[in-house]
Design a protein around this motif. Structure first.
Motif, PDB file in Angstrom:
ATOM      1  N   ARG A 137       0.826  -1.199   0.000  1.00 36.64           N
ATOM      2  CA  ARG A 137       0.000   0.000   0.000  1.00 36.64           C
ATOM      3  C   ARG A 137       0.867   1.259   0.000  1.00 36.64           C
ATOM      4  NH1 ARG A 137      -4.018  -2.272  -1.802  1.00 36.64           N
ATOM      5  NH2 ARG A 137      -5.933  -2.673  -0.607  1.00 36.64           N
ATOM      6  N   THR A 158       1.356  12.921  -5.951  1.00 33.51           N
ATOM      7  CA  THR A 158      -0.042  12.836  -5.533  1.00 33.51           C
ATOM      8  C   THR A 158      -0.441  11.395  -5.266  1.00 33.51           C
ATOM      9  OG1 THR A 158      -0.599  14.825  -6.812  1.00 33.51           O
ATOM     10  CG2 THR A 158      -2.418  13.370  -6.215  1.00 33.51           C
ATOM     11  N   VAL A 159       0.003  10.480  -6.116  1.00 32.40           N
ATOM     12  CA  VAL A 159      -0.293   9.067  -5.898  1.00 32.40           C
ATOM     13  C   VAL A 159       0.397   8.560  -4.638  1.00 32.40           C
ATOM     14  CG1 VAL A 159      -0.015   6.738  -6.851  1.00 32.40           C
ATOM     15  CG2 VAL A 159      -0.715   8.632  -8.343  1.00 32.40           C
ATOM     16  N   ASN A 182      -1.458   9.300  -1.627  1.00 27.92           N
ATOM     17  CA  ASN A 182      -2.779   8.661  -1.535  1.00 27.92           C
ATOM     18  C   ASN A 182      -2.645   7.163  -1.800  1.00 27.92           C
ATOM     19  OD1 ASN A 182      -4.976  11.000  -1.416  1.00 27.92           O
ATOM     20  ND2 ASN A 182      -3.341  11.667  -2.806  1.00 27.92           N
ATOM     21  N   ASP A 222      -4.067   4.621  -0.782  1.00 26.11           N
ATOM     22  CA  ASP A 222      -5.299   3.846  -0.908  1.00 26.11           C
ATOM     23  C   ASP A 222      -5.808   3.816  -2.344  1.00 26.11           C
ATOM     24  OD1 ASP A 222      -5.615   6.664  -0.242  1.00 26.11           O
ATOM     25  OD2 ASP A 222      -7.771   6.313  -0.419  1.00 26.11           O
ATOM     26  N   TRP A 223      -5.276   4.700  -3.206  1.00 27.12           N
ATOM     27  CA  TRP A 223      -5.670   4.676  -4.615  1.00 27.12           C
ATOM     28  C   TRP A 223      -5.090   3.476  -5.372  1.00 27.12           C
ATOM     29  CZ3 TRP A 223      -4.616  10.350  -6.680  1.00 27.12           C
ATOM     30  CH2 TRP A 223      -5.493  11.238  -6.064  1.00 27.12           C
ATOM     31  N   LEU A 243      -6.982   0.370  -6.907  1.00 28.35           N
ATOM     32  CA  LEU A 243      -8.012   0.630  -7.927  1.00 28.35           C
ATOM     33  C   LEU A 243      -9.282  -0.172  -7.666  1.00 28.35           C
ATOM     34  CD1 LEU A 243      -5.869   0.759 -11.208  1.00 28.35           C
ATOM     35  CD2 LEU A 243      -6.871   2.685  -9.971  1.00 28.35           C
ATOM     36  N   ASP A 244      -9.794  -0.078  -6.460  1.00 26.77           N
ATOM     37  CA  ASP A 244     -10.992  -0.832  -6.091  1.00 26.77           C
ATOM     38  C   ASP A 244     -12.133  -0.540  -7.061  1.00 26.77           C
ATOM     39  OD1 ASP A 244      -9.762  -1.958  -3.879  1.00 26.77           O
ATOM     40  OD2 ASP A 244     -10.325  -0.298  -2.558  1.00 26.77           O
ATOM     41  N   ARG A 288     -12.118  -1.032 -10.211  1.00 24.47           N
ATOM     42  CA  ARG A 288     -11.634  -0.691 -11.560  1.00 24.47           C
ATOM     43  C   ARG A 288     -10.689  -1.772 -12.058  1.00 24.47           C
ATOM     44  NH1 ARG A 288     -12.580   4.823 -13.039  1.00 24.47           N
ATOM     45  NH2 ARG A 288     -12.287   3.984 -15.130  1.00 24.47           N
ATOM     46  N   VAL A 310      -2.775   5.225 -12.383  1.00 23.43           N
ATOM     47  CA  VAL A 310      -3.589   5.368 -11.167  1.00 23.43           C
ATOM     48  C   VAL A 310      -3.986   6.829 -10.980  1.00 23.43           C
ATOM     49  CG1 VAL A 310      -3.519   5.222  -8.648  1.00 23.43           C
ATOM     50  CG2 VAL A 310      -2.652   3.317 -10.028  1.00 23.43           C
ATOM     51  N   HIS A 311      -3.042   7.728 -11.189  1.00 25.26           N
ATOM     52  CA  HIS A 311      -3.342   9.151 -11.042  1.00 25.26           C
ATOM     53  C   HIS A 311      -4.454   9.582 -11.990  1.00 25.26           C
ATOM     54  CE1 HIS A 311      -2.816  13.469 -11.973  1.00 25.26           C
ATOM     55  NE2 HIS A 311      -2.557  13.578 -10.680  1.00 25.26           N
ATOM     56  N   HIS A 327      -7.951   8.675 -11.033  1.00 27.50           N
ATOM     57  CA  HIS A 327      -8.495   9.372  -9.868  1.00 27.50           C
ATOM     58  C   HIS A 327      -8.571  10.885 -10.058  1.00 27.50           C
ATOM     59  CE1 HIS A 327      -7.525   5.534  -7.832  1.00 27.50           C
ATOM     60  NE2 HIS A 327      -8.505   5.883  -7.021  1.00 27.50           N
TER      61      HIS A 327
END
Length: 491
Positions: free
Chosen positions: A126, A165-166, A169, A171-172, A175-176, A178, A441-442, A445
């Motif tokens: 994580r 930024t990723v 974060n 928890d991003w 990709l829950d 997705r 990922v960025h 989101h």
């Protein structure tokens, strides 16, 4: 250009005088893409006789023609897509006739695909950790390296900001909800390994070759994610790596039917690659699949990696920085004057002559050829077209990377070995694919602003390795980089 013979089934290059010709195809598609916005350039493309070398000029013009307005750029993209889609063909059997590409989805589907899910037994990570030169960068160490890359002109500041930024974060990362469909799951530049490490759901598509699947399954078992694998419904029970896989080139309908059942809000990631004319065929197959799935799934997001060895409009500050670097260049730059005189101005030319804004960086590499350029430009056109239609799209310029497909070309391997002499950083695959996965990922989101010019969308968060901000036009330094690197590459 003499094209190698192609297989006689699946998505095929249209024939000219009884033979498939990617030269005729590329020439016609580029002319069609230019026709509505730059008719003189379209006529020039139509009448070009040596496509193998002249394509460099015409692919540059495809970008120049779109610069005056967003509408012009989107017209180039839409017309290029329409031309390529209408010209490519599908043949269901060696003895069958060439048919329109859409017939691929009306062909008999054959044995349906079922899904086998492999749940990893490893720990879900994580946190964003980027492998780099023997280190595992995270936290303050990753911050420092991002600063170093920005200061060296290796990545854009927007790229560093997106990665930060990723990292802030974590928890991003999973990709829950997705699931990411990775077309070309075994590709070195693909995000599969990073996504599985972060606990994501990955739907893998690659050829039914046991060696590929054995490696992918081993990766999945070590991870904390879930790998969803296509297997023919009638396949006998046995070792999964021997029965897994699907062929995009020949089984478009079967793959489309299988992917149509993917749950959640899926992402369709295009990471396919092949050599020569086969690259065009598989690129068009993926594009046809993309259109098919987008029509059925409004929630489908798209992901692409753009090659840095292409033509891009670049931000004003990149042009200005390149000019400063040219004026103060040391090392081989001290020989710039004599070399330019002896070469008739061809060697060590400035990256952006004339100071035009936005500047246009032309990093096309002749050794990669027009088929590679067409396959990659198709992806950029699709990204621009679908983003304008409201889709979530992640297209990121990835850095030049020491992948197996590049290093098997001796000249490119030598150029990569000597590139650091010109401020260009060549990345290792593990670094590149982790950074590119983080940028995906960025983008999922933090969607990019709507209504901007396609060139600005492409330039955002680019990790070009220094090609945009270096002092010299890349092709004007290529030969010298090869000379510097040839001994290293042999070693």
């Amino acid at each position: 250009m003499s094209d190698a013979p192609q297989a006689h089934t699946g998505v095929v290059i249209p024939t000219v005088d009884g033979k498939p010709s990617t030269s005729a195809l590329g020439r016609a598609v580029v002319a069609d893409a230019l026709r509505s916005v730059a008719p003189d350039w379209a006529r020039d493309a139509d009448t070009t006789t040596n496509w193998r070398s002249d394509y460099l000029r015409h692919f540059h013009r495809l970008v120049e023609a779109g610069l005056p307005s967003r509408e012009a750029a989107l017209a180039v993209a839409a017309d290029g897509l329409t031309s390529l889609r209408s010209r490519m063909r599908y043949r269901g059997s060696p003895a069958g006739a060439e048919q329109p590409l859409e017939e691929a989805f009306d062909a008999p589907a054959g044995d349906p695909l079922r899904t086998v899910t492999v749940s990893g037994q490893g720990e879900v990570r994580r946190d964003l950790v980027v492998p780099y030169r023997g280190e595992r960068l995270h936290g303050a160490g990753l911050d420092r390296q991002l600063d170093t890359w920005v200061a060296g002109g290796v990545i854009e500041a927007s790229c560093a900001e997106a990665v930060r930024t990723v990292a802030a974060n974590p928890d991003w990362l999973a990709l829950d909800g997705r699931p990411v469909v990775v077309l070309g799951a075994g590709a070195e530049m693909g995000p599969l390994t990073a996504l599985l490490r972060w606990g994501a759901d990955v739907v893998a598509v690659d050829l039914p070759r046991p060696a590929i699947w054995q490696r992918l399954l081993e990766t999945a078992h070590r991870s904390g994610g879930r790998l969803h694998v296509p297997v023919a419904l009638s396949s006998a029970e046995g070792e999964l790596h021997r029965v897994a896989g699907a062929d995009l080139l020949h089984d478009l309908r079967r793959v489309a039917d299988w992917l149509g059942d993917v749950g959640g809000a899926p992402v369709l990631g295009n990471y396919v690659y092949a050599d020569g004319p086969l690259n065009v065929r598989v690129a068009v197959a993926v594009d046809a699949l993309t259109v098919r799935l987008r029509a059925a799934r409004a929630d489908l997001a798209l992901a692409f990696l753009a090659t840095p060895t292409d033509v891009f409009a670049v931000p004003d500050d990149a042009v200005e920085e390149s000019g400063r670097r040219y004026a103060t260049a040391k090392g081989v730059g001290r020989l710039r004057g004599p070399l330019r005189v002896l070469s008739g101005g061809r060697l060590l030319a400035p990256n952006y002559p004339g100071g035009r804004l936005p500047g246009v960086n032309d990093s096309l590499v002749p050794q990669q050829g027009p088929n590679y350029a067409l396959a990659k430009r198709l992806q950029r056109w699709r990204a621009a077209h679908e983003r304008a239609a409201g889709a979530t799209v992640s297209l990121t310029v990835a850095p030049a990377t020491r992948t197996r497909s590049v290093l098997k070309n001796r000249l490119l391997a030598a150029a990569y070995a000597g590139a650091h002499r010109f401020g260009i950083e060549i990345f290792e695959p593990a670094t590149s694919n982790t950074l590119m996965a983080a940028l995906l990922v960025h983008d999922l989101h933090v969607p990019r602003p709507a209504g901007t010019h396609p060139w600005q969308e492409e330039a955002h968060a680019a990790a070009h390795g220094g090609l945009w901000r270096g002092p010299y036009a890349p092709r004007s330094a290529l030969g010298i980089a090869v000379l510097f690197g040839i001994g290293v590459a042999r070693g």
